[in-house]
Design an enzyme around this catalytic site. Structure first.
Site, PDB file in Angstrom:
ATOM      1  N   GLU A 132       0.693  -1.112   0.185  1.00 53.39           N
ATOM      2  CA  GLU A 132       0.371   0.003   0.169  1.00 53.39           C
ATOM      3  C   GLU A 132       0.890   0.975  -0.199  1.00 53.39           C
ATOM      4  O   GLU A 132       2.238   1.537   0.906  1.00 53.39           O
ATOM      5  CB  GLU A 132      -0.836  -0.031   0.957  1.00 53.39           C
TER       6      GLU A 132
ATOM      7  N   LYS B 161       2.880   4.748   0.910  1.00 54.33           N
ATOM      8  CA  LYS B 161       3.276   5.367   1.922  1.00 54.33           C
ATOM      9  C   LYS B 161       2.466   6.898   2.067  1.00 54.33           C
ATOM     10  O   LYS B 161       3.599   7.747   1.519  1.00 54.33           O
ATOM     11  CB  LYS B 161       4.659   5.282   2.931  1.00 54.33           C
TER      12      LYS B 161
ATOM     13  N   ASP C 195       1.495  10.095   3.509  1.00 56.87           N
ATOM     14  CA  ASP C 195       2.323  11.184   4.491  1.00 56.87           C
ATOM     15  C   ASP C 195       1.548  12.007   4.757  1.00 56.87           C
ATOM     16  O   ASP C 195       1.029  13.164   4.670  1.00 56.87           O
ATOM     17  CB  ASP C 195       3.258  12.494   2.986  1.00 56.87           C
TER      18      ASP C 195
ATOM     19  N   TYR D 203      -4.064   1.577   8.487  1.00 54.39           N
ATOM     20  CA  TYR D 203      -3.162   1.076   8.116  1.00 54.39           C
ATOM     21  C   TYR D 203      -3.256  -0.256   9.041  1.00 54.39           C
ATOM     22  O   TYR D 203      -2.018  -1.503   8.512  1.00 54.39           O
ATOM     23  CB  TYR D 203      -2.222   1.298   8.048  1.00 54.39           C
TER      24      TYR D 203
ATOM     25  N   LYS E 108      11.181   4.154  -0.352  1.00 52.20           N
ATOM     26  CA  LYS E 108      10.923   5.258  -0.234  1.00 52.20           C
ATOM     27  C   LYS E 108      11.503   6.009  -1.456  1.00 52.20           C
ATOM     28  O   LYS E 108      12.376   4.884  -2.264  1.00 52.20           O
ATOM     29  CB  LYS E 108      11.942   5.752   0.512  1.00 52.20           C
TER      30      LYS E 108
ATOM     31  N   CYS F 234      31.285  36.804  14.995  1.00 47.83           N
ATOM     32  CA  CYS F 234      30.066  35.878  14.413  1.00 47.83           C
ATOM     33  C   CYS F 234      28.427  36.896  14.183  1.00 47.83           C
ATOM     34  O   CYS F 234      28.369  38.101  14.564  1.00 47.83           O
ATOM     35  CB  CYS F 234      29.407  35.330  16.521  1.00 47.83           C
TER      36      CYS F 234
ATOM     37  N   CYS G 173      26.622  37.755  17.936  1.00 44.48           N
ATOM     38  CA  CYS G 173      27.066  38.487  19.168  1.00 44.48           C
ATOM     39  C   CYS G 173      28.125  39.296  19.036  1.00 44.48           C
ATOM     40  O   CYS G 173      29.200  39.771  19.448  1.00 44.48           O
ATOM     41  CB  CYS G 173      28.123  37.422  19.971  1.00 44.48           C
TER      42      CYS G 173
ATOM     43  N   CYS H  73      32.087  29.669  16.548  1.00 45.89           N
ATOM     44  CA  CYS H  73      31.888  31.511  17.062  1.00 45.89           C
ATOM     45  C   CYS H  73      32.678  31.344  18.704  1.00 45.89           C
ATOM     46  O   CYS H  73      32.179  30.514  19.571  1.00 45.89           O
ATOM     47  CB  CYS H  73      30.384  31.821  17.432  1.00 45.89           C
TER      48      CYS H  73
ATOM     49  N   CYS I 205      26.692  34.859  23.673  1.00 44.34           N
ATOM     50  CA  CYS I 205      26.554  34.740  22.238  1.00 44.34           C
ATOM     51  C   CYS I 205      25.063  34.543  22.357  1.00 44.34           C
ATOM     52  O   CYS I 205      25.071  33.313  22.656  1.00 44.34           O
ATOM     53  CB  CYS I 205      27.467  34.359  21.813  1.00 44.34           C
TER      54      CYS I 205
END
Length: 788
Positions: free
Chosen positions: A124, A126, A128, A236, A324, A418, A421, A448, A454
């Site tokens: 069957e 799959k 989503d 299912y 998949k 960074c 920061c 960083c 930060c």
């Protein structure tokens, strides 16, 4: 309503007719009346129920509009765990799955003279969407829950009742008294498009894809919102069942269909892996024409008896697999590259893309992993790039189309400061340690150096610290953490334990009750186990498993904090690089300050004790010499030195003539050993390591406590199924503290199997081998007597 009919009779008749129409429409796909006629019947029922509210029942078709908003979802523990499926991404994976299944059932697998036996599989698509559990008692829907982590989900009963094709009571009369139905709630493509159109019309934010829309709709605290969303269920399978069911998976699904539950219209039976491959190709070709999104195909061994025989491994069944679809790719423009700052300070490049539809999802961001990946791809800002959703989940840039590169394209550069920061950004160094030397090379990660100064690192560190598997502070979500940091109320994890009622009350969205609840949750977290606390600290490369190992092996925070890398490597699965990360973390003055403040503010660690008996006297003199990485001294040479001299001091003080007398220790090795210990720093290092091994009781001359004097010494136990009174981790820890070894598989050498609800193949094998089996009650009773 005729004159002879009472209101109750007419209401019953209308409900029966509407239920029948729903069944034909949603389950059989054979609508029997026009929409206008259905609407007329529904309107009449609503009017009658309004006139006679005492006749309204929870399973009436009108009771799908949602009720009062909830304050929060409760939790539901699944009696039978909702396991995930293993994945196949290539045909080879599917063929290997079929081979393993046949071997597990002792079926002929074929050879040059024959093809072997073929298994039957249910096939069957799959879907989503979001996996859910629906519990029916005496045919009536009494509870709905999300899958959650497989063991515990959220109670969404009010919301699932609003999903139109979920029957509030089952059809027929031969269903089990208790039936737990497993299924996927999803949003059809047409409903998703209509919902997004409404969102845009009302100024709302459109959903990225149907799965997010379905998940978000089901987790609304206001069920009226869920009721307004176009959700559908596809069943299912089943979990718990108190009654007889067919002996095949497809037979069970057909029974569910007969009882009013929708199942996949693409459900098929395949004989052998070749027919499975054909089905996968056929579904792939019609994928875009299906009215819902799918990301693959699920194959399950059709025989329930064979499913039981194959059982489970880890957290997935051996009798099912999700094949998949290959990742889908599209072409779009790279508009910019921004840099995000993670919990450990890692600076990660993120691609900002011109929005493009990839496998049914609008993609506007994609991962670039690190700067090595940027260099490998040769990507520049302004390029036309190929975008892929790996496994239909994570968007990533697959490559560049060089011939489309514009003249204005710009190189990608790591910021020197960074972006959050302004602290310096430094490239990490990789240290490779080998016999007698350390070599350095540049790593792929930039960091960083601002640490908790930060805000990005601070926020992520706090979010990790309070998470469920760490300190488990309920109600302290990401947005609240951001508020606390932005308001300057929290500058380290320790500051959480100094928050006042007035400070929390002043936060956006907080009232008196919620403020007190949050402070209580923080207060309730003051007594964590040592393992949870170690994990919560967020030590780089120290996950939950390593944190548990450190806590179990060394027994106290003080030991872990002062442990040398050369001592930590005696613990299983801790390599030298991770050992250095642990040691460096605890040597950092700022980290020491935070830990000290946590203790001063009432955090009391639980389950501290001695070094675990398993590690008492675990070190050897030969092992210490080998770990010092002295040039030309390998494990065999180290053992000869240990046998000849017997102590570290004797080896350090050995002269050239003593070393030359050792059989098969060549001149080069002897000279290297003498040169090594002639360096005072090297001799001092070796002595410090030995001293700590003695202090911890891990030295070769220490008292060997291991398991000899413990009640379960020499026994091997296996845990299977779900335990109600404690987690599997806690049960394992308590058994190990009693001297037992806890294994993941059952053999003739297994002493006892503890079987909770949902136990599968391990329980079957234990019975076949005649191994003793304890249920949870017997296990708890035995623990109580052993620990008394």
């Amino acid at each position: 309503m005729t004159s002879a009919q009472t209101a109750a009779e007419r209401i019953a008749e209308l409900r029966s007719d509407i239920d029948a129409h729903n069944y034909r429409y949603y389950v059989l796909d054979e609508p029997s009346v026009p929409d206008a006629e259905y609407d007329r019947l529904f309107k009449e029922l609503k009017a009658l129920e309004a006139e006679h509210p005492e006749l309204v029942t929870p399973d009436s078709p009108t009771q799908r509009v949602g009720g009062a908003a909830l304050a929060a979802f409760g939790q539901v523990r699944h009696e039978v765990p909702m396991l995930s499926l293993g994945n196949a991404f290539e045909e080879r994976d599917l063929i290997d799955f079929d081979r393993r299944a046949r071997e597990g059932l002792d079926l002929p697998t074929g050879d040059l003279l024959g093809e072997g036996a073929e298994l039957e599989y249910s096939c069957e698509p799959k879907l989503d969407g979001l996996a859910v559990s629906l519990l029916y008692e005496n045919g009536r829907l009494v509870r709905g829950a999300t899958r959650g982590d497989g063991s515990t989900g959220e109670d969404i009963s009010t919301n699932v009742r609003t999903v139109r094709n979920i029957p509030l009571k089952l059809h027929g009369s031969d269903w089990p008294a208790v039936l737990e139905v497993r299924g996927e709630i999803y949003m059809p493509k047409a409903g998703f498009e209509a919902l997004n159109a409404r969102q845009l019309e009302t100024g709302g934010k459109p959903f990225a894809n149907p799965r997010n829309a379905a998940a978000g709709s089901l987790r609304q605290l206001d069920s009226k919102i869920t009721a307004s969303r176009p959700l559908e269920l596809c069943a299912y399978g089943v979990g718990r069942s108190d009654g007889d069911l067919p002996d095949t998976h497809i037979g069970i699904l057909e029974a569910l269909k007969k009882w009013g539950l929708p199942i996949s219209r693409e459900l098929r039976l395949a004989k052998g892996v070749e027919q499975c491959r054909d089905y996968f190709r056929d579904i792939g070709e019609k994928r875009d024409a299906l009215p819902y999104e799918i990301d693959g195909v699920v194959f399950k061994v059709n025989s329930v008896g064979q499913q039981r025989e194959l059982g489970f491994r880890a957290r997935e069944p051996r009798w099912a697999i999700a094949h998949k679809f290959a990742a889908r790719e599209e072409v779009t423009e790279l508009l910019d590259v921004e840099f995000q700052v993670g919990r450990t300070g890692a600076i990660t490049p993120v691609a900002r893309l011109k929005p493009v539809q990839v496998a049914g999802v609008t993609v506007s961001n994609a991962t670039l992993h690190n700067m090595d990946e940027v260099a490998r791809l040769g990507v520049m800002i302004g390029d036309t790039v190929i975008v892929r959703r790996a496994g239909d989940v994570i968007p990533q840039i697959l490559g560049v189309i060089p011939e489309r590169r514009p003249e204005s394209a710009r190189e990608v550069h790591v910021p020197e400061q960074c972006p959050v920061c302004g602290s310096a950004v430094e490239r990490t160094q990789l240290i490779k340690r080998s016999k007698g030397r350390e070599s350095f090379s540049e790593g792929s990660i930039y960091r960083c150096v601002g640490r908790l100064a930060c805000q990005a690192q601070l926020k992520q560190a706090i979010i990790h610290f309070v998470s469920r598997r760490a300190m488990d502070i309920d109600g302290l979500g990401d947005k609240i953490v951001e508020q606390l940091v932005d308001a300057g109320l929290v500058g380290s994890p320790a500051d959480l334990y100094s928050l006042s009622f007035e400070q929390v009350l002043a936060l956006e969205g907080f009232a008196e009750v919620s403020s007190r609840n949050l402070l209580k949750a923080i207060d309730d977290s003051r007594m964590p186990s040592l393992a949870r606390f170690i994990f919560a600290l967020g030590i780089p490369d120290v996950g939950e498993g390593t944190a548990k190992l450190l806590a179990r092996a060394l027994g106290s925070l003080d030991r872990i904090a002062c442990a040398l890398p050369d001592v930590l490597v005696y613990l299983p699965d801790i390599g030298l690089e991770v050992a250095h990360e642990i040691h460096s973390f605890f040597q950092d003055e700022h980290n020491q300050l935070v830990i000290r403040q946590l203790r001063e503010r009432g955090v009391e660690l639980q389950e501290e004790g001695d070094v675990h008996p398993e590690f008492a006297a675990c070190a050897t003199l030969a092992g210490l010499l080998d770990n010092l990485n002295i040039p030309f001294i390998a494990a065999t040479g180290a053992q000869r030195l240990a046998d000849r001299f017997g102590s570290l001091e004797a080896i350090i003080g050995a002269d050239w003539l003593d070393l030359r007398q050792i059989e098969r220790l060549n001149e080069k090795a002897a000279r290297a050993l003498r040169d090594y210990f002639d360096e005072p720093a090297n001799a001092a290092r070796a002595r410090v390591i030995e001293a700590q091994l003695k202090e911890f009781g891990m030295h070769w001359q220490s008292e060997r406590k291991a398991a000899e004097g413990l009640p379960l010494a020499g026994q091997t136990w296996v845990l299977t199924g779900t335990l109600e009174a404690m987690s599997r981790d806690e049960a394992k820890a308590r058994l190990e503290a009693l001297g037992a070894k806890v294994s993941g598989s059952v053999s003739a050498k297994t002493s006892v199997v503890v079987a909770g609800p949902g136990a599968g193949s391990k329980l079957i094998k234990a019975n076949e081998l005649g191994v003793a089996v304890d249920d949870e009650a017997a296990f708890l009773k035995r623990l109580a007597s052993l620990e008394a």
